[in-house]
Design an enzyme around this catalytic site. Structure first.
Site, short mmCIF file in Angstrom:
data_model
loop_
_atom_site.label_atom_id
_atom_site.label_comp_id
_atom_site.label_asym_id
_atom_site.label_seq_id
_atom_site.Cartn_x
_atom_site.Cartn_y
_atom_site.Cartn_z
N LYS A 22 3.74 -2.15 15.00
CA LYS A 22 2.57 -2.39 14.54
C LYS A 22 3.33 -2.90 12.72
O LYS A 22 2.70 -3.68 11.92
CB LYS A 22 1.80 -1.34 14.36
CG LYS A 22 0.21 -1.35 13.17
CD LYS A 22 -0.37 -0.27 12.80
CE LYS A 22 0.58 0.51 11.49
NZ LYS A 22 -0.01 1.26 11.11
N ARG A 92 -3.88 0.67 4.40
CA ARG A 92 -3.04 0.19 3.48
C ARG A 92 -2.14 -1.12 3.12
O ARG A 92 -1.89 -1.58 2.54
CB ARG A 92 -1.78 1.68 3.37
CG ARG A 92 -2.70 2.62 3.17
CD ARG A 92 -1.63 3.67 3.00
NE ARG A 92 -0.91 3.43 1.50
CZ ARG A 92 -0.73 3.35 0.15
NH1 ARG A 92 -1.96 4.11 0.46
NH2 ARG A 92 -0.06 3.16 -0.90
N CYS A 116 -3.82 5.78 6.38
CA CYS A 116 -3.81 7.44 6.33
C CYS A 116 -3.42 7.86 5.12
O CYS A 116 -3.06 7.60 4.28
CB CYS A 116 -2.50 7.11 7.52
SG CYS A 116 -2.30 6.87 8.96
N PRO A 122 2.46 4.91 -4.11
CA PRO A 122 1.39 4.21 -4.95
C PRO A 122 2.10 2.71 -4.61
O PRO A 122 2.64 1.96 -4.24
CB PRO A 122 1.82 4.44 -6.11
CG PRO A 122 3.35 5.24 -5.44
CD PRO A 122 3.34 5.98 -4.71
N ILE A 326 9.61 11.31 1.96
CA ILE A 326 9.38 10.12 2.01
C ILE A 326 7.98 10.28 1.55
O ILE A 326 7.80 9.70 0.50
CB ILE A 326 9.44 9.42 3.77
CG1 ILE A 326 10.54 9.49 3.90
CG2 ILE A 326 8.76 7.74 3.16
CD1 ILE A 326 11.42 9.21 2.65
#
Length: 416
Positions: A22, A92, A116, A122, A326
């Site tokens: 994906k 996103r 998600c 950002p 992360i």
């Protein structure tokens, strides 16, 4: 709203073919915006996110068709360089149209992204990089507005390693005037896969696979045919499920090298692993040993495998410490795993998992894509029935997961 009903049972045994990634397919589909010619993409996974991306591209005027696992893109009639909130809010990766649109058409209007809910993530690094290349950018009413007569080559040093940021700036740089150097670039296999497609389309890129990408801009790109790299996260998820269930599983169409950090930890947990050029076999003869790890950028341990290894550690022998570096807010699965009988405590960005001999089935709720996968793994090894609600999260990133697991012995079905 669909749910999974899972009856915990014995080991997973058999073979699974790994789907295309994906996280490679989405930027690769966006690369079709960079040319008026036909781009043919094979091994595209059939997922909610890929369907949403194709819908977004069509809304812009692109001819985008999907037949089986092959997408055919033709960008001759793009007439609306805009990504509306209705589509962007669910995915996103929609931000990945920003770079190609500005590079080829000189303008873009992209809604700030959704997807998600696992922390801030950002897009400021995307904006900073495009501004360095000469784009004029403003944010108004929830939209990023970008304009440039033609992007100019520049040296871009991102403040942090960002996969989608690297991909966006890489695509933009292919049509910029002059040389662009991307420092601190992401090295993930999915970034490399995108770069390989761009080269097939006529882009001039050096340093592929490193943290320094050098791009000589060209006037235009042409069509190409490409096959999406295997999904290392899907592969890792199935391997964790096999290890937790004391199974014997063969994965096909997956080069083991891109899964190196995960395989190291699985061996540390006690798994016997054999590999070939495009296959991995895992067999587990005894209860796993707890393994501690810290997520980081590729080639280190991937954040997208953190939740699955937490599920494995939940039934392992011993105690493991898991540190997430992360994303913030990526321990939402802890509470749900504990509902199944796990012994996990989380504080800040570290979770401590003390393995228990058995989990017990319960009703749980998926909170994001990879959290969903951890609950599936836990359900497969729990006593009794587990019902996982809100599996639309899972459908965003796994291609027919229940079918693949059923084929290797899992008792899992989709219910309304």
């Amino acid at each position: 709203m669909d749910k999974f009903q899972i009856q915990g049972n014995g080991p997973l045994k058999g073979e699974i073919r790994v789907s295309g990634a994906k996280n490679a397919a989405l930027p690769i589909l966006c690369a079709g915006l960079l040319t008026a010619d036909t781009v043919t993409i094979d091994n595209v996974p059939n997922l909610q996110d890929t369907r949403t991306m194709l819908k977004l591209l069509r809304q812009m005027g692109m001819h985008a068709e999907m037949t089986g696992s092959t997408a055919t893109l033709k960008g001759t009639d793009i007439n609306s360089p805009e990504a509306p909130y209705e589509l962007v809010k669910t995915m996103r990766a929609s931000i990945l149209v920003l770079g190609p649109l500005v590079a080829r058409f000189g303008e873009a209007r992209v809604s700030l992204p959704g997807g998600c809910g696992i922390g801030a993530r950002p897009v400021d690094q995307h904006i900073k990089g495009l501004q360095a290349m000469g784009a004029e950018i403003s944010i108004e009413h929830g939209f990023i507005h970008a304009r440039a007569s033609r992007l100019k080559g520049a040296r871009v040093v991102t403040d942090m390693i960002t996969v989608t940021g690297t991909e966006n700036l890489l695509m933009a740089a292919t049509l910029a005037d002059g040389e662009t150097v991307l420092e601190n670039a992401a090295r993930e296999p999915e970034v490399t896969d995108l770069a390989n497609l761009l080269v097939k389309m006529g882009a001039k890129i050096d340093g592929i696979g490193t943290d320094r990408l050098i791009v000589q801009g060209v006037d235009k790109l042409h069509g190409a045919t490409h096959s999406v790299v295997a999904d290392r996260i899907e592969a890792g998820t199935f391997l964790c499920a096999a290890a937790a269930s004391l199974g014997d599983l063969v994965l096909r169409d997956i080069p083991p090298l891109i899964l190196d950090a995960v395989l190291i930890k699985l061996r540390e947990a006690g798994a016997n692993i054999e590999t070939g050029d495009d296959w991995i076999r895992l067999s587990m003869s005894q209860r796993a040993q707890a393994v501690s790890f810290r997520t980081s950028e590729y080639p280190a341990f991937p954040t997208d495998m953190q939740a699955q290894f937490m599920a494995l550690n939940a039934v392992a022998e011993g105690t493991a410490r898991i540190t997430e570096t992360i994303f913030e807010n990526r321990f939402m699965h802890v509470q749900e795993l504990n509902r199944l009988g796990a012994n996990i405590t989380a504080e800040g960005n570290t979770a401590v998992v003390t393995g228990v001999p058995r989990l017990s089935g319960a009703s749980v709720m998926a909170t994001d894509l990879r959290a969903s996968a951890s609950l599936v793994i836990a359900g497969l090894v729990a006593d009794g029935d587990t019902v996982i609600d809100r599996i639309y999260h899972l459908d965003r990133g796994y291609d027919r997961m229940e079918d693949k697991l059923s084929a290797v012995g899992a008792k899992i079905r989709r219910i309304a």
